[in-house]
Design a protein around this motif. Sequence first.
Motif, PDB file in Angstrom:
ATOM      1  N   SER A 247     -27.725  -2.746 -12.385  1.00  0.00           N
ATOM      2  CA  SER A 247     -28.878  -3.472 -12.901  1.00  0.00           C
ATOM      3  C   SER A 247     -30.073  -3.459 -11.960  1.00  0.00           C
ATOM      4  O   SER A 247     -31.142  -3.932 -12.317  1.00  0.00           O
ATOM      5  N   ASN A 248     -29.915  -2.920 -10.759  1.00  0.00           N
ATOM      6  CA  ASN A 248     -30.992  -3.001  -9.774  1.00  0.00           C
ATOM      7  C   ASN A 248     -31.745  -1.693  -9.600  1.00  0.00           C
ATOM      8  O   ASN A 248     -32.473  -1.521  -8.627  1.00  0.00           O
ATOM      9  N   TYR A 249     -31.584  -0.741 -10.530  1.00  0.00           N
ATOM     10  CA  TYR A 249     -32.295   0.511 -10.387  1.00  0.00           C
ATOM     11  C   TYR A 249     -33.753   0.344 -10.820  1.00  0.00           C
ATOM     12  O   TYR A 249     -34.096  -0.536 -11.598  1.00  0.00           O
ATOM     13  N   LYS A 250     -34.611   1.197 -10.281  1.00  0.00           N
ATOM     14  CA  LYS A 250     -36.025   1.161 -10.624  1.00  0.00           C
ATOM     15  C   LYS A 250     -36.225   1.767 -12.007  1.00  0.00           C
ATOM     16  O   LYS A 250     -35.831   2.901 -12.263  1.00  0.00           O
ATOM     17  N   ASP A 251     -36.840   1.022 -12.900  1.00  0.00           N
ATOM     18  CA  ASP A 251     -37.058   1.518 -14.255  1.00  0.00           C
ATOM     19  C   ASP A 251     -38.167   2.565 -14.248  1.00  0.00           C
ATOM     20  O   ASP A 251     -39.157   2.433 -13.537  1.00  0.00           O
ATOM     21  N   ILE A 252     -37.990   3.607 -15.038  1.00  0.00           N
ATOM     22  CA  ILE A 252     -38.967   4.691 -15.112  1.00  0.00           C
ATOM     23  C   ILE A 252     -39.816   4.494 -16.357  1.00  0.00           C
ATOM     24  O   ILE A 252     -39.307   4.436 -17.469  1.00  0.00           O
ATOM     25  N   LYS A 253     -41.117   4.383 -16.151  1.00  0.00           N
ATOM     26  CA  LYS A 253     -42.043   4.228 -17.268  1.00  0.00           C
ATOM     27  C   LYS A 253     -43.231   5.155 -17.060  1.00  0.00           C
ATOM     28  O   LYS A 253     -43.793   5.220 -15.969  1.00  0.00           O
ATOM     29  N   GLY A 254     -43.608   5.867 -18.123  1.00  0.00           N
ATOM     30  CA  GLY A 254     -44.776   6.720 -18.046  1.00  0.00           C
ATOM     31  C   GLY A 254     -44.440   8.160 -17.714  1.00  0.00           C
ATOM     32  O   GLY A 254     -43.295   8.611 -17.854  1.00  0.00           O
ATOM     33  N   PRO A 255     -45.429   8.918 -17.244  1.00  0.00           N
ATOM     34  CA  PRO A 255     -45.208  10.345 -16.983  1.00  0.00           C
ATOM     35  C   PRO A 255     -44.323  10.589 -15.775  1.00  0.00           C
ATOM     36  O   PRO A 255     -44.478   9.966 -14.729  1.00  0.00           O
ATOM     37  N   VAL A 256     -43.397  11.517 -15.940  1.00  0.00           N
ATOM     38  CA  VAL A 256     -42.543  11.993 -14.858  1.00  0.00           C
ATOM     39  C   VAL A 256     -42.941  13.445 -14.601  1.00  0.00           C
ATOM     40  O   VAL A 256     -42.883  14.272 -15.510  1.00  0.00           O
ATOM     41  N   ILE A 257     -43.343  13.748 -13.380  1.00  0.00           N
ATOM     42  CA  ILE A 257     -43.853  15.084 -13.084  1.00  0.00           C
ATOM     43  C   ILE A 257     -42.751  15.944 -12.480  1.00  0.00           C
ATOM     44  O   ILE A 257     -42.228  15.636 -11.409  1.00  0.00           O
ATOM     45  N   PRO A 258     -42.371  17.039 -13.165  1.00  0.00           N
ATOM     46  CA  PRO A 258     -41.406  17.988 -12.606  1.00  0.00           C
ATOM     47  C   PRO A 258     -42.117  18.873 -11.585  1.00  0.00           C
ATOM     48  O   PRO A 258     -43.178  19.433 -11.872  1.00  0.00           O
ATOM     49  N   VAL A 259     -41.538  19.019 -10.416  1.00  0.00           N
ATOM     50  CA  VAL A 259     -42.248  19.646  -9.305  1.00  0.00           C
ATOM     51  C   VAL A 259     -41.841  21.113  -9.144  1.00  0.00           C
ATOM     52  O   VAL A 259     -40.679  21.402  -8.831  1.00  0.00           O
ATOM     53  N   PRO A 260     -42.781  22.047  -9.330  1.00  0.00           N
ATOM     54  CA  PRO A 260     -42.481  23.457  -9.037  1.00  0.00           C
ATOM     55  C   PRO A 260     -42.345  23.663  -7.526  1.00  0.00           C
ATOM     56  O   PRO A 260     -43.048  23.024  -6.743  1.00  0.00           O
ATOM     57  N   VAL A 261     -41.461  24.533  -7.133  1.00  0.00           N
ATOM     58  CA  VAL A 261     -41.291  24.848  -5.722  1.00  0.00           C
ATOM     59  C   VAL A 261     -42.292  25.939  -5.332  1.00  0.00           C
ATOM     60  O   VAL A 261     -42.324  26.998  -5.957  1.00  0.00           O
ATOM     61  N   PRO A 262     -43.112  25.701  -4.310  1.00  0.00           N
ATOM     62  CA  PRO A 262     -44.060  26.726  -3.873  1.00  0.00           C
ATOM     63  C   PRO A 262     -43.408  27.714  -2.904  1.00  0.00           C
ATOM     64  O   PRO A 262     -42.465  27.368  -2.179  1.00  0.00           O
ATOM     65  N   PHE A 263     -43.918  28.930  -2.914  1.00  0.00           N
ATOM     66  CA  PHE A 263     -43.381  29.974  -2.044  1.00  0.00           C
ATOM     67  C   PHE A 263     -44.476  30.570  -1.172  1.00  0.00           C
ATOM     68  O   PHE A 263     -45.641  30.659  -1.581  1.00  0.00           O
ATOM     69  N   LEU A 264     -44.074  30.993   0.028  1.00  0.00           N
ATOM     70  CA  LEU A 264     -44.958  31.721   0.920  1.00  0.00           C
ATOM     71  C   LEU A 264     -45.044  33.185   0.478  1.00  0.00           C
ATOM     72  O   LEU A 264     -44.355  33.605  -0.449  1.00  0.00           O
ATOM     73  N   GLU A 265     -45.852  33.970   1.171  1.00  0.00           N
ATOM     74  CA  GLU A 265     -46.012  35.373   0.796  1.00  0.00           C
ATOM     75  C   GLU A 265     -44.713  36.154   0.937  1.00  0.00           C
ATOM     76  O   GLU A 265     -44.472  37.113   0.201  1.00  0.00           O
ATOM     77  N   ASN A 266     -43.839  35.743   1.868  1.00  0.00           N
ATOM     78  CA  ASN A 266     -42.554  36.430   2.046  1.00  0.00           C
ATOM     79  C   ASN A 266     -41.473  35.864   1.129  1.00  0.00           C
ATOM     80  O   ASN A 266     -40.299  36.198   1.275  1.00  0.00           O
ATOM     81  N   GLU A 267     -41.869  34.968   0.205  1.00  0.00           N
ATOM     82  CA  GLU A 267     -40.998  34.351  -0.797  1.00  0.00           C
ATOM     83  C   GLU A 267     -40.109  33.251  -0.230  1.00  0.00           C
ATOM     84  O   GLU A 267     -39.257  32.707  -0.943  1.00  0.00           O
ATOM     85  N   ASP A 268     -40.278  32.868   1.030  1.00  0.00           N
ATOM     86  CA  ASP A 268     -39.597  31.685   1.550  1.00  0.00           C
ATOM     87  C   ASP A 268     -40.210  30.441   0.911  1.00  0.00           C
ATOM     88  O   ASP A 268     -41.389  30.437   0.516  1.00  0.00           O
ATOM     89  N   VAL A 269     -39.425  29.363   0.830  1.00  0.00           N
ATOM     90  CA  VAL A 269     -39.941  28.112   0.284  1.00  0.00           C
ATOM     91  C   VAL A 269     -41.002  27.543   1.223  1.00  0.00           C
ATOM     92  O   VAL A 269     -40.819  27.498   2.444  1.00  0.00           O
TER      93      VAL A 269
END
Length: 305
Positions: free
Chosen positions: A2-24
């Motif tokens: 019962s103590n969890y934070k309620d989620i209301k409104g927009p939830v943004i899914p986060v794309p993972v960015p990559f460097l030029e060598n394709e590392d995160v």
Amino acid sequence: MSNYKDIKGPVIPVPVPFLENEDVDYKRLEDYVGFLASKKIPAVMTTVGTSRYNLLSWDEIKKCNETLVKGAGEETISIVANPVSGGLRHAIEFGKHAMEIGADYYLVYFPERHYGEANTYAFFETLNRELDIPMLIHEMPMRNGMGGGQVQYSLDLLDRLLELENVVGMKEEALDKDYSNKILDKFGEDAVIIGAGGGMSRYLYRDFDRGSRAFLGGLGNFHPELELEFYNSLVSGDRENARRIVEEIELPYFEEVVPIGWHPALKAALSLKGFCLPNERKPMVTISDKDREVVKNLLQKNGWL
């Protein structure tokens, strides 16, 4: 629970960015999540699709989850996911890691084919016993291990799963409008349901009136103010402004970029806004110069650059 934070409104899914060598690019990932938090986005999440988890190692996934939690800070709700592969013990491992890094929710993807509801229930029931973190079901069709296409989570199975103490809701991705409506009609008032796909238009015309309190963001990835204005308009009863945002801004934008591919176009928009480099990790495609120009023109037209 019962103590969890309620989620209301927009939830943004986060794309993972990559460097030029394709590392995160963890630095830009943290900075981007921090930007969303500074704009008062209620919740951010890693997810197996938008966050490219099928392209990452397990160590990278853990570090991305940790980076998201760090960038979100104390006020923005953090939701982190397990990978699409691995067994039950690995789902427990990722859940314990989510607890260790202070994530608010654990988004659980069932990583096996469907061999009967007893197996799926046992998977979540064990996670419920082993973990102490609010969990969301990544609710989407499962491949039928006995042939015959895909199998939805039945309403009865979802009902039993939501009776588990730590299973408090789902990221709803049934890929079937009628079935999505049934899920919302049955669970929308009591469970946390994040509606996936369709952005603000789906939330306006399908989910809000069925009791859903949260939805997966789209344009909010790079223009969070608009997504928040839309949601606040609905909550305050200004449905006309919510409709205007959807029909005059969101849908025309989607009409242009969906044929390009939403994920490549999203990465292009974020890079044009300076949140990441335009790179992808192969075999994920990087948008062509021609299509990048389409995205750039749309951002300029709407005053977002």
